[in-house]
Design a protein around this motif. Structure first.
Motif, PDB file in Angstrom:
ATOM      1  N   GLY A  71      47.458  77.160  29.138  1.00 55.13           N
ATOM      2  CA  GLY A  71      46.192  76.699  28.580  1.00 55.13           C
ATOM      3  C   GLY A  71      45.083  76.936  29.574  1.00 55.13           C
ATOM      4  O   GLY A  71      45.322  77.147  30.757  1.00 55.13           O
ATOM      5  N   GLU A  72      43.844  76.901  29.090  1.00 54.39           N
ATOM      6  CA  GLU A  72      42.699  77.095  29.973  1.00 54.39           C
ATOM      7  C   GLU A  72      42.314  75.764  30.599  1.00 54.39           C
ATOM      8  O   GLU A  72      42.900  74.726  30.280  1.00 54.39           O
ATOM      9  CB  GLU A  72      41.541  77.675  29.171  1.00 54.39           C
ATOM     10  N   SER A  73      41.288  75.799  31.455  1.00 51.06           N
ATOM     11  CA  SER A  73      40.893  74.536  32.054  1.00 51.06           C
ATOM     12  C   SER A  73      40.376  73.605  30.966  1.00 51.06           C
ATOM     13  O   SER A  73      39.696  74.032  30.036  1.00 51.06           O
ATOM     14  CB  SER A  73      39.834  74.758  33.146  1.00 51.06           C
ATOM     15  N   GLY A  74      40.750  72.346  31.057  1.00 49.02           N
ATOM     16  CA  GLY A  74      40.335  71.382  30.049  1.00 49.02           C
ATOM     17  C   GLY A  74      41.224  71.359  28.819  1.00 49.02           C
ATOM     18  O   GLY A  74      40.941  70.645  27.869  1.00 49.02           O
ATOM     19  N   MET A  81      48.478  75.271  24.882  1.00 46.57           N
ATOM     20  CA  MET A  81      47.620  74.111  24.649  1.00 46.57           C
ATOM     21  C   MET A  81      46.158  74.523  24.513  1.00 46.57           C
ATOM     22  O   MET A  81      45.704  75.463  25.161  1.00 46.57           O
ATOM     23  CB  MET A  81      47.766  73.097  25.786  1.00 46.57           C
ATOM     24  N   TYR A  82      45.446  73.808  23.673  1.00 46.17           N
ATOM     25  CA  TYR A  82      44.016  74.054  23.508  1.00 46.17           C
ATOM     26  C   TYR A  82      43.349  72.751  23.100  1.00 46.17           C
ATOM     27  O   TYR A  82      43.844  72.053  22.198  1.00 46.17           O
ATOM     28  CB  TYR A  82      43.768  75.113  22.418  1.00 46.17           C
ATOM     29  N   GLY A  83      42.283  72.393  23.745  1.00 46.74           N
ATOM     30  CA  GLY A  83      41.539  71.191  23.393  1.00 46.74           C
ATOM     31  C   GLY A  83      42.376  69.921  23.389  1.00 46.74           C
ATOM     32  O   GLY A  83      42.191  69.052  22.541  1.00 46.74           O
ATOM     33  N   GLY A  84      43.306  69.807  24.330  1.00 49.72           N
ATOM     34  CA  GLY A  84      44.096  68.584  24.433  1.00 49.72           C
ATOM     35  C   GLY A  84      45.278  68.512  23.489  1.00 49.72           C
ATOM     36  O   GLY A  84      45.906  67.461  23.367  1.00 49.72           O
ATOM     37  N   PRO A  99      35.284  76.817  25.203  1.00 52.10           N
ATOM     38  CA  PRO A  99      36.217  75.744  24.864  1.00 52.10           C
ATOM     39  C   PRO A  99      35.496  74.482  24.396  1.00 52.10           C
ATOM     40  O   PRO A  99      34.332  74.264  24.732  1.00 52.10           O
ATOM     41  CB  PRO A  99      36.963  75.499  26.182  1.00 52.10           C
ATOM     42  N   PRO A 100      36.187  73.653  23.607  1.00 45.17           N
ATOM     43  CA  PRO A 100      35.521  72.519  22.976  1.00 45.17           C
ATOM     44  C   PRO A 100      35.209  71.386  23.946  1.00 45.17           C
ATOM     45  O   PRO A 100      35.850  71.262  24.979  1.00 45.17           O
ATOM     46  CB  PRO A 100      36.554  72.056  21.953  1.00 45.17           C
ATOM     47  N   THR A 142      40.383  72.005  16.607  1.00 44.35           N
ATOM     48  CA  THR A 142      39.467  72.172  17.738  1.00 44.35           C
ATOM     49  C   THR A 142      39.107  73.631  17.977  1.00 44.35           C
ATOM     50  O   THR A 142      38.137  73.931  18.639  1.00 44.35           O
ATOM     51  CB  THR A 142      40.083  71.611  19.039  1.00 44.35           C
ATOM     52  N   PHE A 143      39.920  74.536  17.449  1.00 47.44           N
ATOM     53  CA  PHE A 143      39.653  75.954  17.668  1.00 47.44           C
ATOM     54  C   PHE A 143      38.785  76.550  16.553  1.00 47.44           C
ATOM     55  O   PHE A 143      38.270  77.666  16.682  1.00 47.44           O
ATOM     56  CB  PHE A 143      40.970  76.731  17.785  1.00 47.44           C
TER      57      PHE A 143
END
Lengths: 333, 339
Positions: free
Chosen positions: A44-47, A232-235, A279-280, A290-291
């Motif tokens: 996943g990216e940061s956050g 993972m994305y946006g938690g 990112p959100p 969230t995407f």
């Protein structure tokens, strides 16, 4: 190598942080299993919530402002989120080892390497001093540090970044944990040193049969070593699949975008597909996908309902309303 | 911008044959002071004799691990640091020989995009004043002309005119890097040094910025030096690639040649260490794992700088500095044994 009984089972984990700007919904209802001896990549990216998820399991997030709102993390019959802190301390470092990204800030600069390796043995195992030292020596040798006798007396600043990360791995492995959680362990390292560390963890997993959770932002790093990958994305977890399936036929538009935006060392000439937007913000609880704002396939439902992570076949879970393969909405009945 | 088949008489990816920038035997040594009188007791040889050209309209990739001296080369080329030895020539003008007002007059033609878009933008300045500063400083435009130019620049880098009066903290990392790029192209430069322009950005944002850089290069006829540790991205963007190790260039070749047929043992090891996002490829790849770490540039080993880690090293390698030779057309390498 893999039995069906997971060594770690996380379900419905939700972590929030109370900040000046409002409540940050860092991890939203995350569930996954880890099987004995398995290598699980978490990408996943940061956050995206990948680190907070793992820190939450071991209750390593600062509370407050952090709060684990819901969830269970079952390890060896106990819920890590419920047991009392002394019991958890037995497990941390004893049964579950942790390697952090930056070996400089996670090693104590005023204590010798030997002391820090022996520390976890002192806490978790009742060994006489001589045996502790012998074990520390054995561990340094295991992680490939040359002239380990001398290195036991070294301080962290006397070692290079790669050597420090090896020491961190030795510390994490000291009590032969069943699970090793590695949070971006190679991100701060050069690529030739990264290759050394990946090779080392690969070997160690085979010799010790430790299950590994490897957190990374780099899809390349886990491609060669992971059995399964969670994106993972946006938690939230948006896709989970065996490593071959994920890279060969990603089903979530975010995974597809991520793979498309990566240039490859072994190919040239393709245009890089970039994912538009950014990112959100995590300041609102996810009420829609969230995407969706960045997704080329988004339709009405995506903007109004958050897709749950659902098994779409035996090896894959997906949180998306769109069926990329058949080019139509999924679960449309 | 890609290499044609090997049948071409001169395998050259260069859009133009004339060098815009020439670097000759460039050295940058930082003194180490010590002892009671703070005398110089040694030197960090950050850049230790590099020679290369950058041709009009091309992108030269400069890759290396941390401490290899790649950023220092960029800074010395733009005369942000003085060279210890050697020359840098830009469009026929020897930058290392001029200073003051003469140098200042050339500066608009060469610009830099920095790694960290958080640190390289003044948090107290609006976007308009950040992008407008070079226009003001070099008296390129004022009043409404400046305002128009700022809007035009914002549009060029994919931002909106309405963003002009905001402050850097209101933007994401990728947008901030766009602001940094707008500032770099404000004065219509010929040459831009991109120093790790994507290293601080998220993966999904990196490709946005690289695509923007390529688009601007095509539209504005820019020449780039692209400094990066990301070998996959360099393969994507660069026409030719130079591989740096301990302040020296180990290998320099057109991108395809370098990636498909690396000659230097260091390049081979470096390329083999880069993970490929494809489990099938990873399963069959052979990885050359280098022993040990990069030596300190304060005490580089004698002979070939790579000899302490090189799987092919022999006695000769620690005694003799390998010559810089052209092994095949435009394919340069510094190794006794490369063939």
């Amino acid at each position: 190598m893999m039995s069906s009984q997971p060594v770690l089972r996380v379900s419905d984990l939700t972590t929030q942080f109370d900040t000046q700007d409002g409540v940050v919904h860092a991890v939203n209802s995350v569930s996954f299993d880890l099987r004995p001896g398995e290598f699980l990549g978490v990408v996943g990216e940061s956050g995206s919530g990948k680190s907070v998820t793992m820190m939450s399991l071991l209750r390593l997030i600062p509370m407050p402002p952090g709060e684990i709102v819901t969830g269970e993390a079952e390890y060896d019959g106990v819920d890590l989120l419920q047991i009392d802190i002394d019991e958890l301390r037995e497990i941390r470092g004893g049964k579950i080892g942790f390697i952090f990204q930056d070996p400089m800030t996670s090693l104590n600069p005023v204590l010798t390497v030997g002391y820090q390796i022996e520390e976890s043995l002192r806490i978790h195992q009742d060994l006489p001093a001589e045996q502790r030292k012998a074990r520390a020596l054995e561990l340094l040798d295991l992680v490939g540090i040359p002239s380990p006798e001398q290195r036991l007396k070294s301080y962290p600043h006397e070692l290079s970044g790669g050597m420090r990360q090896r020491v961190m791995i030795a510390v994490a492995l000291a009590c032969s944990p069943k699970v090793l959680i590695a949070d971006e362990p190679t991100t701060a390292l050069d690529v030739t040193i990264q290759a050394q560390i990946i090779e080392l963890v690969k070997d160690l997993r085979e010799t010790l049969n430790t299950a590994v959770i490897w957190i990374t932002h780099d899809l390349g790093v886990v491609a060669g070593v992971a059995d399964r990958v969670v994106v993972m994305y946006g938690g939230q977890i948006v896709e989970e699949a065996t490593v071959d399936h994920l890279y060969e036929a990603p089903q979530h538009p975010y995974t597809m975008g991520l793979l498309g935006s990566l240039p490859r060392l072994d190919q040239k000439g393709m245009d890089l597909v970039s994912i538009p937007g950014s990112p959100p913000s995590l300041l609102k609880p996810p009420q829609a996908c969230t995407f969706a704002p960045r997704c080329p396939y988004a339709f009405e439902r995506c903007h109004s309902e958050n897709p749950p992570l659902t098994a779409i076949d035996e090896t894959r879970k997906l949180a998306c309303w769109w069926d990329v393969e058949n080019e139509r909405p999924r679960y449309d009945d | 911008m890609t290499t044609e088949g090997a049948a071409a008489p001169i395998a050259s990816p260069r859009p133009y044959e004339e060098p815009l920038v020439s670097v000759r035997d460039l050295k940058k040594h930082f003194p180490i002071l010590g002892g009671f009188f703070r005398r110089q007791v040694g030197a960090v040889k950050a850049v230790d004799g590099v020679t290369f050209d950058i041709f009009y309209g091309e992108t030269l990739g400069l890759v290396g691990e941390s401490g290899s001296g790649k950023s220092t080369i960029g800074r010395v080329m733009l005369q942000l640091d003085d060279a210890t030895e050697g020359t840098v020539t830009f469009d026929g003008i020897e930058l290392t020989a001029i200073k003051g007002e003469q140098l200042r007059r050339i500066r608009p033609r060469m610009q830099m995009v920095f790694q960290d878009p958080h640190a390289s933008l003044n948090p107290r300045m609006t976007v308009a004043s950040i992008i407008g500063e070079p226009l003001k400083e070099h008296r390129a435009a004022k009043g409404s002309a400046r305002k128009e130019r700022i809007e035009e620049l914002l549009e060029l880098v994919g931002l909106e005119p309405g963003h002009a009066n905001r402050y850097p903290h209101e933007f994401s990392g990728g947008q901030r890097q766009r602001i940094g790029i707008a500032r770099a192209i404000a004065l219509n430069p010929d040459f831009i040094i991109c120093d790790e322009p994507i290293a601080a950005l998220d993966v999904s944002i990196q490709s946005q910025i690289v695509n923007l850089l390529q688009q601007l290069q095509a539209e504005l006829g820019l020449t780039y030096l692209f400094i990066s540790h990301d070998l996959s991205m360099v393969r994507h963007i660069a026409d030719r690639v130079a591989v740096l190790y301990l302040g020296k260039i180990m290998e320099l070749a057109p991108g395809e040649d370098l990636y498909e047929d690396p000659k230097h043992p260091y390049t081979r090891a470096l390329l083999s260490a880069v993970p490929v996002p494809d489990p099938k490829v990873e399963a069959t790849r052979e990885r050359i794992i280098l022993e040990g770490d990069i030596p300190s540039p304060a005490h580089p080993p004698p002979g070939c700088p790579f000899n302490t880690r090189c799987p092919m090293a022999e006695a000769r390698c620690s005694a003799e500095v390998p010559a810089w030779r052209e092994l095949a057309s435009s394919h340069w390498v510094a190794c006794h044994f490369a063939e």
